[in-house]
Design an enzyme around this catalytic site. Structure first.
Site, PDB file in Angstrom:
ATOM      1  N   SER A 188       0.831  -1.190   0.000  1.00  0.00           N
ATOM      2  CA  SER A 188       0.000   0.000   0.000  1.00  0.00           C
ATOM      3  C   SER A 188       0.878   1.257   0.000  1.00  0.00           C
ATOM      4  CB  SER A 188      -0.962  -0.050   1.192  1.00  0.00           C
ATOM      5  OG  SER A 188      -2.004   0.860   1.057  1.00  0.00           O
ATOM      6  N   ASP A 358      -9.561  -5.872  -5.225  1.00  0.00           N
ATOM      7  CA  ASP A 358      -9.049  -4.779  -4.401  1.00  0.00           C
ATOM      8  C   ASP A 358      -9.694  -3.465  -4.829  1.00  0.00           C
ATOM      9  OD1 ASP A 358      -7.534  -2.957  -2.924  1.00  0.00           O
ATOM     10  OD2 ASP A 358      -5.683  -4.108  -3.171  1.00  0.00           O
ATOM     11  N   HIS A 391      -7.269  -6.101  -0.696  1.00  0.00           N
ATOM     12  CA  HIS A 391      -6.136  -5.363  -0.140  1.00  0.00           C
ATOM     13  C   HIS A 391      -5.441  -6.075   1.019  1.00  0.00           C
ATOM     14  CE1 HIS A 391      -4.126  -1.501  -0.640  1.00  0.00           C
ATOM     15  NE2 HIS A 391      -4.042  -1.380   0.671  1.00  0.00           N
TER      16      HIS A 391
END
Length: 416
Positions: A188, A358, A391
């Site tokens: 991320s 995601d 994610h």
């Protein structure tokens, strides 16, 4: 023009809400979509004992605690797992790997599962010298040579500063201690830090290769089922939260905002993580509980504003101070400079992995990133697409070892 400005404002609010609740509501564990749904564990998993004692040594691994001071005075906590629990090979010159977490979490995110399923321990058991970063403001990195974390000045930073100050300090520490170039794994915001740094030609003398999981260089398509309701109902509350220098998800102002959000008609806090980040395929209840004992962590509100600007503008730029005069004073130009990802050296070994489910690192945005990398040397760019992953699966999914980390290990070993 007014409509366009309103749409951009809406995008900022959507992105901030999504980023906040991503960490605050880990994986569908709220008790109700009405009343008081937010419940955080207060354990923090041995906060006073250090991360080695509470999260690594308890599993039988050697672990060393380090501190490194950035050139702007932040004192960062770093943990090292120098070898595996049961060997793992690698010899005396085990390849160093630095693990960089994302926003609103800390280094414990790499240690949430059992040793057989936690990325840090998987790497150690496979012959790597593992280093775990904790960026400024997180629980183990709340010290500064002169500033107090209760002071607004301590929180006057964005991910630009993580690129300019934290990342060089972290990589410099590992390089100094090992004498070797480093494999980097980011998730991320950890991918954003690396890409921005590489695009400016920084740290390339210390990095051997990089694995980027759920990359978030571009966020224009980060839309969620909850976003419309959140933006419609809570634009004014967002401005109130912006008055806080420290964005603490466990603090009362943020908690009250999120409780109110969950009380809105049509918002189901039982499954909020799916509404925000996509449907994670491979999490279990015990990992959710462990996550709640350790996360979320604080970040600066200014950092969240910067991330929101990426949504609004659709480009990867340094922080926008909001006026031509302020930008001129900081950058010598009326607009903040952009990070040009086409400048990333074409021979830098990169491994990118992203998921079809995601909703935060959306497939379209990853494809935009890949377009910037289209001239990368074919034999230096490995792209993995996992249809069922969202994610969180990349870090705490129970199948991540077989699907993701075994591939990363092979990739690293192929770099010599």
């Amino acid at each position: 023009m007014a409509a366009l400005r309103n749409m951009r404002s809406l995008a900022i609010n959507l992105s901030l809400v999504a980023l906040v609740i991503l960490a605050v509501e880990p994986y569908g564990s709220f008790g109700s979509s009405r009343g008081v749904p937010f419940h955080f564990k207060t354990d923090y998993n041995g906060n006073g004992n250090g991360m080695c004692a509470s999260a690594v040594a308890v599993h039988g691994y050697k672990c060393q605690e380090f501190e490194v001071t950035t050139d702007d005075g932040y004192i960062l906590s770093v943990q090292r797992i120098p070898e595996g629990r049961v060997g793992g090979g690698g010899g005396p010159n085990r390849q160093p790997v630095l693990l960089q977490h994302g926003v609103l979490v800390d280094g414990v995110t790499w240690l949430q599962n059992s040793p057989e399923q936690s990325p840090a321990m998987i790497l150690a058991d496979n012959g790597f010298d593992v280093w775990i970063s904790n960026i400024r403001g997180t629980r183990y990195s709340r010290h500064h040579v002169s500033l107090d974390p209760n002071s607004p000045d301590y929180w006057n930073w964005t991910w630009d500063d993580l690129v300019v100050h934290d990342l060089p300090a972290l990589l410099g520490l590992v390089f100094e201690q090992t004498g070797q170039k480093i494999h980097y794994i980011g998730h991320s915001m950890g991918t954003l830090m690396a890409l921005a740094s590489f695009s400016e030609g920084k740290q390339l003398d210390k990095v051997k290769s990089a694995a980027l999981l759920s990359p978030v260089a571009y966020l224009s398509h980060m839309t969620t089922a909850l976003g419309v309701v959140a933006a419609r109902a809570f634009v004014s509350e967002i401005t109130t939260i912006f008055g806080l220098a420290e964005f603490n998800p466990r603090g009362e102002p943020v908690s009250d905002f999120l409780k109110a959000l969950c009380a809105q008609a049509g918002v189901d806090c039982y499954d909020l993580i799916t509404a925000l980040t996509g449907k994670n395929c491979c999490l279990n209840a015990s990992i959710v509980d462990h996550f709640l004992k350790n996360e979320p962590q604080s970040t600066s509100t200014k950092n969240l504003v910067h991330l929101s600007q990426t949504v609004r503008d659709g480009v990867l730029s340094k922080y926008d101070y909001g006026s031509n005069d302020f930008n001129q004073a900081h950058y010598g130009a009326t607009k903040p400079p952009r990070y040009n990802l086409t400048n990333i050296p074409h021979d830098l070994p990169l491994f990118l992995s992203y998921g079809g489910q995601d909703a935060l690192s959306d497939v379209q945005d990853v494809e935009t990133l890949l377009d910037y990398l289209k001239f990368h040397n074919v034999d230096k760019l490995h792209v993995q697409y996992i249809k069922d992953y969202a994610h969180a699966d990349f870090i705490i999914g129970i199948t991540a070892k077989d699907i993701v980390y075994n591939q990363i290990i092979s990739f690293f070993r192929n770099q010599g």
